[in-house]
Write an enzyme that holds these catalytic residues in place. Structure first.
Site, PDB file in Angstrom:
ATOM      1  N   ARG A 125       0.849  -1.318  -0.113  1.00 45.34           N
ATOM      2  CA  ARG A 125      -0.083   0.104  -0.014  1.00 45.34           C
ATOM      3  C   ARG A 125       0.818   1.351  -0.083  1.00 45.34           C
ATOM      4  O   ARG A 125       2.352   1.377   0.238  1.00 45.34           O
ATOM      5  CB  ARG A 125      -1.051   0.119   1.354  1.00 45.34           C
ATOM      6  N   LYS A 173      -2.639  -2.388   8.202  1.00 40.20           N
ATOM      7  CA  LYS A 173      -3.571  -1.655   8.859  1.00 40.20           C
ATOM      8  C   LYS A 173      -3.992  -2.695  10.174  1.00 40.20           C
ATOM      9  O   LYS A 173      -3.684  -3.743  10.165  1.00 40.20           O
ATOM     10  CB  LYS A 173      -4.998  -2.131   8.080  1.00 40.20           C
ATOM     11  N   HIS A 214      -2.588   2.751  -6.137  1.00 44.51           N
ATOM     12  CA  HIS A 214      -3.586   1.643  -5.859  1.00 44.51           C
ATOM     13  C   HIS A 214      -3.634   0.595  -6.933  1.00 44.51           C
ATOM     14  O   HIS A 214      -3.774  -0.558  -6.689  1.00 44.51           O
ATOM     15  CB  HIS A 214      -4.775   2.189  -5.162  1.00 44.51           C
ATOM     16  N   ARG A 273      -0.824  -1.540  -7.152  1.00 43.42           N
ATOM     17  CA  ARG A 273      -0.952  -2.580  -6.232  1.00 43.42           C
ATOM     18  C   ARG A 273      -2.093  -3.806  -6.818  1.00 43.42           C
ATOM     19  O   ARG A 273      -1.770  -5.140  -6.587  1.00 43.42           O
ATOM     20  CB  ARG A 273      -1.522  -2.243  -4.921  1.00 43.42           C
ATOM     21  N   HIS A 312      -4.873  -8.285   3.337  1.00 43.08           N
ATOM     22  CA  HIS A 312      -6.264  -8.203   3.609  1.00 43.08           C
ATOM     23  C   HIS A 312      -6.645  -8.978   4.676  1.00 43.08           C
ATOM     24  O   HIS A 312      -6.139 -10.044   5.255  1.00 43.08           O
ATOM     25  CB  HIS A 312      -6.912  -8.894   2.406  1.00 43.08           C
ATOM     26  N   TYR A 319      -9.686 -10.679  -7.384  1.00 41.20           N
ATOM     27  CA  TYR A 319      -8.578 -10.818  -8.479  1.00 41.20           C
ATOM     28  C   TYR A 319      -8.885 -12.072  -9.194  1.00 41.20           C
ATOM     29  O   TYR A 319      -8.411 -12.436 -10.213  1.00 41.20           O
ATOM     30  CB  TYR A 319      -7.254 -10.619  -7.742  1.00 41.20           C
TER      31      TYR A 319
END
Length: 360
Positions: free
Chosen positions: A204, A228, A304, A307, A330, A339
């Site tokens: 990210r 995150k 992004h 990515r 994730h 994806y």
């Protein structure tokens, strides 16, 4: 995230809080241990938009800083709906962005009603209008999301073409402009390393900007990042990314005047004669990708979408969703499943090619 970076974000948050009501500062302070600094900074931006709208529409306070708790308590559902319409039609926010801003407001109002207490142990507000507000319904399927992403990513040979463009062709394209050409010559190793790292790892934006020298493990081809939820993780990157990082590291100290105390990986050139080198900010990284993308002929390309490009290529070549989920950081495998839809076209072509080979 190192101490200097945290301090940088905290200073930016404090600057924003100085323009907001006291109770917003109290709320943000209560969340500093639980939320990422980037999230808190986004909250501050969202609150500034809300309180500015409140002052303009109600005109009962001289500035956003002067908006009292009583004004929040008497807000009606209709007024909040008007604010959400303002976000959509005046500011051009999409449903996802509006939901994020609404979530920030819900969190603030919940704190004021259910967590904060006055000296006589009463809540700051008795009535919470945000609790009555519903999020926008976003019913996009994973395939729909994949189709939306489709035109904004790099495919197959585009990976190396774009990398070569950043490393060399951009300078050739702008050789008639001495200033642009010189600026590119100074930063091309750094910029190439950034592009290679994202395309070779799927990191990210905030993760790339926050890397320090000690986070790199060139032997194992890994980098330590803060994901995150403030989770630390070692993430693999490609050999091409390693080679480009090594090329950049060779010139980092001499080119950017890096001192031994400055451990951040990606640096910005000093400004002025007495200017000091500094960490390249997330916004600066965004801008440099935007610059190269526009010149390359793909203006929709962003950090992004680089990515997304990595994730699509990884799934096509490895077909390992659990490992891809871990690589991207994730929290839900459902997010990673997007994806699988992005590679449908490649799968279709592969099957068609099999049929051709049989007929020949």
């Amino acid at each position: 995230m190192d101490r200097s970076t945290k301090l940088h974000f905290m200073n930016r948050i404090d600057d924003k809080l100085s323009e907001l009501p006291w109770y917003v500062t109290e709320y943000i302070d209560s969340r500093k241990r639980k939320l990422a600094h980037t999230t808190l900074l986004n909250y501050c931006h969202d609150y500034i938009i809300f309180f500015d709208w409140l002052v303009t529409e109600q005109s009962s306070a001289a500035s956003r800083k002067d908006v009292g708790l009583n004004q929040l308590e008497i807000l009606t559902v209709r007024e909040v709906e008007n604010f959400l319409s303002f976000l959509e039609y005046q500011l051009g926010n999409n449903k996802y962005t509006i939901n994020r801003k609404l979530s920030a407001l819900k969190s603030l109002f919940d704190y004021l009603q259910n967590k904060a207490e006055t000296q006589d142990l009463k809540p700051y507000i008795q009535r919470n209008v945000m609790a009555k507000m519903e999020f926008n319904s976003v019913n996009e399927t994973q395939e729909t999301i994949a189709n939306r992403i489709e035109g904004k990513i790099l495919r197959e040979d585009d990976f190396e073409h774009f990398r070569q463009f950043v490393a060399h062709d951009y300078g050739i394209q702008n050789k008639a402009n001495a200033r642009i050409s010189r600026f590119h010559e100074i930063n091309r190793e750094r910029d190439t390393a950034i592009v290679s790292l994202i395309l070779g790892s799927g990191l990210r934006l905030s993760e790339v900007a926050g890397i320090n020298l000690e986070d790199l493990d060139v032997i194992k081809g890994q980098v330590r990042v803060l994901r995150k939820g403030n989770k630390e993780q070692y993430v693999y990157f490609s050999k091409q990314a390693l080679w480009d990082l090594e090329s950049y590291l060779k010139i980092r100290e001499s080119r950017y005047g890096a001192e031994k105390s400055e451990h951040y990986l990606f640096m910005a050139a000093p400004i002025g004669r007495k200017g000091k080198s500094r960490r390249l900010t997330p916004r600066s990284i965004e801008k440099l990708i935007e610059k190269y993308a526009a010149a390359y002929g793909k203006p929709a390309l962003t950090v992004h979408s680089l990515r997304h490009s990595f994730a699509t290529r990884y799934h096509l070549e490895n077909n390992d969703v659990p490992r891809l989920k871990n690589q991207l950081g994730h929290s839900s495998i459902q997010t990673t499943m997007i994806y699988t839809h992005l590679t449908d076209e490649e799968m279709r072509n592969a099957v068609n090619n099999m049929d051709k080979s049989k007929s020949e």
